[in-house]
Design a protein around this motif. Structure first.
Motif, PDB file in Angstrom:
ATOM      1  N   ARG A 127       0.850  -1.190   0.000  1.00 17.41           N
ATOM      2  CA  ARG A 127       0.000   0.000   0.000  1.00 17.41           C
ATOM      3  C   ARG A 127       0.892   1.249   0.000  1.00 17.41           C
ATOM      4  O   ARG A 127       1.866   1.337   0.747  1.00 17.41           O
ATOM      5  CB  ARG A 127      -0.902  -0.029   1.229  1.00 17.41           C
ATOM      6  CG  ARG A 127      -1.931   1.051   1.232  1.00 17.41           C
ATOM      7  CD  ARG A 127      -3.011   0.826   2.245  1.00 17.41           C
ATOM      8  NE  ARG A 127      -2.493   0.537   3.580  1.00 17.41           N
ATOM      9  CZ  ARG A 127      -3.209   0.020   4.557  1.00 17.41           C
ATOM     10  NH1 ARG A 127      -4.466  -0.292   4.359  1.00 17.41           N
ATOM     11  NH2 ARG A 127      -2.685  -0.219   5.730  1.00 17.41           N
ATOM     12  N   ARG A 128       0.539   2.213  -0.829  1.00 12.92           N
ATOM     13  CA  ARG A 128       1.368   3.405  -1.003  1.00 12.92           C
ATOM     14  C   ARG A 128       1.423   4.287   0.243  1.00 12.92           C
ATOM     15  O   ARG A 128       2.459   4.855   0.552  1.00 12.92           O
ATOM     16  CB  ARG A 128       0.858   4.245  -2.166  1.00 12.92           C
ATOM     17  CG  ARG A 128       1.116   3.593  -3.511  1.00 12.92           C
ATOM     18  CD  ARG A 128       0.642   4.441  -4.646  1.00 12.92           C
ATOM     19  NE  ARG A 128       1.344   5.727  -4.651  1.00 12.92           N
ATOM     20  CZ  ARG A 128       0.972   6.781  -5.357  1.00 12.92           C
ATOM     21  NH1 ARG A 128      -0.097   6.703  -6.117  1.00 12.92           N
ATOM     22  NH2 ARG A 128       1.648   7.898  -5.308  1.00 12.92           N
ATOM     23  N   GLY A 129       0.338   4.430   0.959  1.00 12.29           N
ATOM     24  CA  GLY A 129       0.278   5.376   2.065  1.00 12.29           C
ATOM     25  C   GLY A 129       1.226   5.073   3.212  1.00 12.29           C
ATOM     26  O   GLY A 129       1.928   5.946   3.701  1.00 12.29           O
ATOM     27  N   ASP A 130       1.265   3.795   3.644  1.00  5.94           N
ATOM     28  CA  ASP A 130       2.083   3.453   4.800  1.00  5.94           C
ATOM     29  C   ASP A 130       2.973   2.229   4.570  1.00  5.94           C
ATOM     30  O   ASP A 130       3.543   1.695   5.507  1.00  5.94           O
ATOM     31  CB  ASP A 130       1.201   3.235   6.028  1.00  5.94           C
ATOM     32  CG  ASP A 130       0.156   2.157   5.809  1.00  5.94           C
ATOM     33  OD1 ASP A 130       0.094   1.600   4.700  1.00  5.94           O
ATOM     34  OD2 ASP A 130      -0.595   1.875   6.756  1.00  5.94           O
ATOM     35  N   ALA A 131       3.107   1.808   3.326  1.00  3.17           N
ATOM     36  CA  ALA A 131       3.992   0.704   2.934  1.00  3.17           C
ATOM     37  C   ALA A 131       3.642  -0.613   3.629  1.00  3.17           C
ATOM     38  O   ALA A 131       4.515  -1.418   3.938  1.00  3.17           O
ATOM     39  CB  ALA A 131       5.456   1.062   3.171  1.00  3.17           C
ATOM     40  N   THR A 132       2.350  -0.834   3.864  1.00  3.09           N
ATOM     41  CA  THR A 132       1.896  -2.073   4.466  1.00  3.09           C
ATOM     42  C   THR A 132       1.631  -3.105   3.365  1.00  3.09           C
ATOM     43  O   THR A 132       1.067  -2.772   2.321  1.00  3.09           O
ATOM     44  CB  THR A 132       0.609  -1.839   5.264  1.00  3.09           C
ATOM     45  OG1 THR A 132       0.870  -0.904   6.289  1.00  3.09           O
ATOM     46  CG2 THR A 132       0.090  -3.124   5.864  1.00  3.09           C
TER      47      THR A 132
END
Length: 71
Positions: free
Chosen positions: A58-63
């Motif tokens: 995921r781009r927002g928090d690198a999860t």
């Protein structure tokens, strides 16, 4: 691992299994579905009820994102 333990307990299909699953889920509908519909499909299987497929980051928090499915 959480749902696999619940499916194993629900597979016994007795009153103690209902109580244990309800204690974990806190929902009558979810308990009824797990004990009456899902668990009987996996009674003969010795474990490994779920498959986790990692998909992307995921781009927002690198999860790491994943799909979790019943086998």
């Amino acid at each position: 691992s959480y749902i696999e333990k619940l499916i194993t307990v629900a597979g016994k299909n007795d009153s103690n299994a209902h109580k244990a699953v309800f204690a974990a889920l806190q929902s009558k509908e979810a308990t009824k579905t797990l004990v009456n519909e899902v668990a009987p499909k996996y009674v003969d299987r010795p474990g490994g009820y779920t498959r986790i497929t990692r998909t992307r980051i995921r781009r927002g928090d690198a999860t790491t994102m994943a799909f979790i499915e019943l086998v």
